[in-house]
Each structure stands twice: as structure tokens, then as C-alpha cells.
Design an enzyme around this catalytic site. Structure first.
Site, PDB file in Angstrom:
ATOM      1  CG  ASP A  38      -2.091   0.994   0.948  1.00  0.00           C
ATOM      2  OD1 ASP A  38      -2.283   1.597   0.098  1.00  0.00           O
ATOM      3  OD2 ASP A  38      -2.793   1.073   2.078  1.00  0.00           O
ATOM      4  CG  ASP A  39      -0.472   4.918   0.162  1.00  0.00           C
ATOM      5  OD1 ASP A  39      -1.234   4.484  -1.159  1.00  0.00           O
ATOM      6  OD2 ASP A  39      -0.985   5.362   1.136  1.00  0.00           O
ATOM      7  NE  ARG A  82      -5.431  -1.549  -1.866  1.00  0.00           N
ATOM      8  CZ  ARG A  82      -4.562  -2.124  -1.306  1.00  0.00           C
ATOM      9  NH1 ARG A  82      -4.433  -3.428  -1.310  1.00  0.00           N
ATOM     10  NH2 ARG A  82      -3.591  -1.612  -1.092  1.00  0.00           N
ATOM     11  CE  LYS A 131      -6.265  -0.111   1.659  1.00  0.00           C
ATOM     12  NZ  LYS A 131      -5.408   1.143   1.266  1.00  0.00           N
ATOM     13  CB  SER A 156      -6.986   3.004   4.664  1.00  0.00           C
ATOM     14  OG  SER A 156      -7.007   2.701   3.061  1.00  0.00           O
ATOM     15  CG  HIS A 210      -2.766   4.157   4.014  1.00  0.00           C
ATOM     16  ND1 HIS A 210      -3.203   4.807   4.992  1.00  0.00           N
ATOM     17  CD2 HIS A 210      -3.546   4.197   2.725  1.00  0.00           C
ATOM     18  CE1 HIS A 210      -4.273   5.625   4.358  1.00  0.00           C
ATOM     19  NE2 HIS A 210      -4.327   5.160   3.083  1.00  0.00           N
ATOM     20  CG  ASP A 262      -2.128   0.709  -3.223  1.00  0.00           C
ATOM     21  OD1 ASP A 262      -1.065   1.397  -3.006  1.00  0.00           O
ATOM     22  OD2 ASP A 262      -2.980   1.121  -2.515  1.00  0.00           O
ATOM     23  CG  ASN A 263      -1.784   4.274  -4.682  1.00  0.00           C
ATOM     24  OD1 ASN A 263      -2.794   3.597  -4.328  1.00  0.00           O
ATOM     25  ND2 ASN A 263      -1.069   4.927  -3.766  1.00  0.00           N
ATOM     26  CE  LYS A 283      -3.369   7.253  -1.451  1.00  0.00           C
ATOM     27  NZ  LYS A 283      -3.545   6.562  -0.006  1.00  0.00           N
TER      28      LYS A 283
END
Length: 480
Positions: A38-39, A82, A131, A156, A210, A262-263, A283
Site C-alpha cells: 500500500d502506497d 485494487r 487490505k 485502510s 499507508h 497499489d499506487n 499518490k
């Protein structure tokens, strides 16, 4: 499948309608493990340029697998990205324009076919750990979307009501997130151990990186570069533990391992966010730093170690896994991803050299074709303490091979290319098809109205001379 034979260039500007995939001849169905972080920023790991800390386990995947330099997520934010990974379709097609909150009461549309559902039809055991973030009501949860097992936080880790779910049920209300990465790692190892004798598909979707950032006590201070670096090291450790379990069970020769984010990183969080150098922004934006992500694929004995500079997307994993695992994709599904099994296993060029950027997961606002990217006009992005603002602009043209930082506008220097790319983005937008209404719709939240009524009542009371009772104390009568 059909996408293998599509011509490169502008012919790819029309989104792909998938035809039935001809099952690949395989003696034994391969396992698939996806690490989805994540992130995590493009340069948060050392094999992508990070110098403040080392990520030896992820680096080993890159050293022995294929490291993509020009790989893209499906979106610059969590839920849409996702959905794109699991369906092979841009989230705009599903109406997933924002992230799902527990109070939205919506989730991924039931009509969507997820790769988990497709692989189940081929006898795969499917699991996701960590997640989810595609809806927290029961009908939207993993077990109702093709997964046999689920453990994790369904959204999240900064949202209200943090709980662990196992399957559809809450099994822990009070979570110590400092131990979350280790807990997910234990669950992943358990899944592999229990299903080692059958083909399996496992997604380990860490809530890190995240915010808020957490790591276990053993990793606090380990990076020497702050809490964020410490947490990256624990995620790297986690991947090493899962890879060690695959090796222990003798599964490396028959397991495709995929690592990605994811980004892009949340730059406005400063030291609690990652880095995307040399890319611009992060992001939530459609600049390269928002959607270009680290991507590594490893398969012992099948994938030759190398670096690849083709345009690829996390959207590509749906058709690719279908091909590799020998499952047919229904003709009716309109995919945006391409089968890149030839890239992985035979050193072929990527069949898709186009990537569409959706600034708000609704409208195509930028388009990459080969090395060139056109970006439509955009208002100023306001920065904060940690991040500089990005100026408003008219239509821009970049050569991403020479200028991945998107600093030099070539629109007027190359008028013919500008004309070509302008036509390309107009064609893509016209061919994309209808976009459904947004799924993330807020209900009738009365908190603002309540606060306004409270404030108004106090102000009117003051005008009538009524004083605050805040400092008054009601006592008691003592009877002796």
C-alpha cells in the site's frame, strides 16, 4: 489470447474486448503469489534507487526475476487500483472513482469477474491476507468474490473501527498495528503450508506503507532513516519469510511471484510518506509519481533475470494469469489489460504500449503511447508543508524516456507529434465507452448540520444574556 496479436501503436487506442483464452499446455498448474504493498513509492526500495536503506529480499526477487521500469497501477488511489488489479479493467468502467469508506455501504459490483473467481473454476485454492478495500459490507467481502480465505483489515488502516476479519467475521476488535505486518506474514505462511499440495493463488496485501505508519519493536530504528524506513524494512523482511516458506515446501519451481505497489507515495505526509524519485508528484495525481510503480516478477527456472523497459500495467495480470494458469476468459469481458506471458516467459515485447491516466478515475486526462505522454489542461495542485505546489498548465507533451520527471513541455517544439497525440487521446476517450455513475456516494451526513445548529443556539443564547454554565458546578447536600 486475442490481445497477443494486436498491433502496437495507435491501433491499441481502442480498449480490448477479450476473446476466449486458449488454455496453455501445462503439466501442473502453477501457484501464484502477489505481494501488493500500500502506497509504496517508485523509489522506496533499493533496486529502484533508494539509498537510505536496503531491501535485500525484494532486491533478490529483482536480481533473479524481471524488473519493470515502466509499470503502472490502475489508479493513483487505493480502492480503484485494487479493483483494476483483480479484474484487468480500468476502475472507471466499474464506477469506482474514489476509495470505499466503512460508511459508504457500497463495494465492487457483483457482476465483475475477479481473477480469484476465474482461478477457482480451475481448481485453485484462493486467499487474500491484509487490505481488501473493495467494500466492507458482507456481500462485497473477499469470500463473496472468489476467495476461499480472508484475514485482515477490510479497508485502510487510518479509517474508523479498525478490526481484523477472518472470512466474514470480526475476530479482533482491538488491533495493535505495530504487530500487523508480522501477523499478516504468519497468516501467509500458514496458507502456503496448508495448501502446498494443490494449486493456490495468494495475495498478500500489506496495509503498510499507508499512514499511520507502524512497525514491530524489532524494526524500530533499524533503517536509521525514521519510522517509514523501518516499516519498509519490515515489509522486506515479510517478503523474505514468505519466499523462505515457498523454498522450504519445494514450491519455487512452480510459483509465479509478483511484487508491486497499489499506487504512488503519499508525498503530503512528509517523513511518513515515501518517495517516487525521479518521477514527478505522487499518490492522488496522474503524474508519473502517482501511477508508475515498482513491479517485479519472479519464477525460478521460467523467467530469465533482466530489466524490462516496456509499458506494462497491473491491469495485465488478469489476462496473463488466465493464460499461464490455463483458464479461459469469457468472450463478454472487456479487458484493458494485455496478456504479458510472452514478455515474462519468452522475452517478447509487451503487446500493449498504451496507458491511460484517469486523474479522477472518471475522465481520461493523460495518455501514454510508447515514449510519449500527452496531458490535458489542469488546475494548480496545492501543496502543503511537505510538498510544493504544482503549477496549473495548458496541454503538455512529454517524452518520458528522456524526461521521466515531466519537467520539459515539448508541445510547441514538436507540433506534428503534438497533433498526433492530441488525436490519440481524443480517439481513446471516444472509444472507451460509457462510464457508470460513481459507486462511492456519501449518505445524508448530519454532522455539519448538527454543528451549525449547536453554534447558532449558543450565539442566540448569548444575545439574550444567557451565560455559559461550563464553569458552574452542581454540588451535593451532605446529611450527617
Amino acid at each position: 489470447m486475442k490481445t497477443k496479436n494486436l498491433l502496437l501503436g495507435l491501433a491499441l487506442l481502442t480498449p480490448v474486448v477479450a476473446s476466449a483464452v486458449k488454455p496453455a499446455p501445462v503439466e501442473k498448474k502453477p501457484n501464484v503469489v502477489i505481494f501488493f504493498i500500500d502506497d509504496m513509492g517508485y523509489s522506496d526500495i533499493s533496486c529502484y534507487g533508494q539509498r537510505k536503506w536496503k531491501t535485500p529480499n525484494i532486491d533478490q526477487l529483482a536480481e533473479n526475476g524481471i524488473r519493470f521500469t515502466d509499470a503502472y497501477s490502475a489508479s493513483p488511489i487505493c480502492s480503484p487500483s485494487r479493483a483494476g488489479l483483480l479484474t484487468g479493467r480500468y476502475p472507471a468502467r466499474m464506477g469506482i472513482q474514489q476509495v470505499f469508506f466503512p460508511g459508504n455501504y457500497t463495494g465492487i459490483p457483483q457482476k465483475e469477474l475477479l481473477i480469484s473467481e476465474l482461478l477457482k473454476t480451475a481448481g485453485y485454492k484462493t486467499g487474500i491476507i491484509g487490505k481488501w478495500h473493495l467494500g466492507s459490507r458482507e456481500k462485497f467481502l473477499p469470500l463473496q468474490n472468489g476467495f476461499d480465505e480472508y484475514f485482515g483489515i477490510p479497508y485502510s488502516n487510518d479509517m474508523a473501527e479498525q478490526v481484523y476479519l477472518r472470512g466474514n467475521d470480526v475476530v479482533q476488535y482491538h488491533i495493535d498495528q505495530a504487530h500487523m505486518t508480522k501477523k499478516y506474514t504468519e497468516e501467509a505462511i500458514s496458507f502456503i503450508d496448508r495448501h502446498k499440495d494443490q494449486p493456490f493463488f495468494l495475495e498478500l496485501a500489506h496495509n503498510m506503507m499507508h499512514v499511520p505508519i507502524f512497525c514491530s519493536p524489532e524494526f524500530r530504528g533499524k533503517s536509521g532513516a525514521g519510522l517509514y524506513g523501518d516499516a519498509v524494512l519490515e515489509v522486506d523482511w515479510s517478503i523474505g519469510q514468505v519466499m523462505a516458506e515457498l523454498k522450504k515446501q519445494g514450491l519455487l519451481d512452480n510459483t509465479l511471484v509478483i511484487f508491486s505497489s497499489d499506487n504512488g507515495p503519499w508525498l503530503q505526509e512528509g517523513p511518513l510518506g515515501g518517495e517516487a524519485k525521479p518521477l514527478r508528484e505522487g499518490k492522488t495525481t496522474s503524474y508519473e509519481g502517482g501511477v508508475r510503480v515498482p513491479l517485479i516478477a519472479y519464477w525460478k527456472g521460467k523467467i530469465k533475470p533482466r530489466t524490462n523497459h516496456d509499458v506494462v500495467r497491473n491491469l495485465d495480470w488478469f489476462p496473463t494469469l488466465a493464460d499461464i494458469c490455463g483458464v479461459a476468459v469469457p468472450d463478454s469481458i472487456r479487458l484493458d489489460g494485455y496478456d504479458i506471458s510472452g514478455v515474462l516467459l519468452r522475452g517478447e515485447k509487451s503487446p500493449g504500449n498504451v496507458y491511460a491516466y484517469f486523474r479522477n478515475n472518471k475522465d481520461v486526462t493523460s495518455l501514454r503511447v510508447g515514449d510519449w505522454k500527452i496531458t490535458l489542461p489542469q488546475d494548480k495542485i496545492v501543496g502543503n508543508f511537505w510538498r510544493a505546489s504544482t503549477a496549473a498548465h495548458d496541454t503538455l507533451l512529454f517524452n518520458l524516456k528522456d524526461d521521466p520527471s515531466e519537467t520539459t513541455d515539448l508541445f510547441h517544439k514538436y507540433p506534428e507529434k503534438a497533433k498526433e497525440m492530441t488525436k490519440a487521446i481524443e480517439t481513446y476517450k471516444a472509444n472507451f465507452g460509457p462510464i457508470p455513475p460513481a459507486l462511492v456516494v456519501w449518505g445524508n451526513d448530519q454532522r455539519r448540520e448538527l454543528q451549525q445548529q449547536r453554534h447558532k443556539a449558543i450565539e442566540e443564547a448569548k444575545k439574550r444574556g444567557i451565560k455559559s454554565k461550563k464553569d458552574e458546578v452542581d454540588g451535593f447536600i451532605e446529611v450527617k
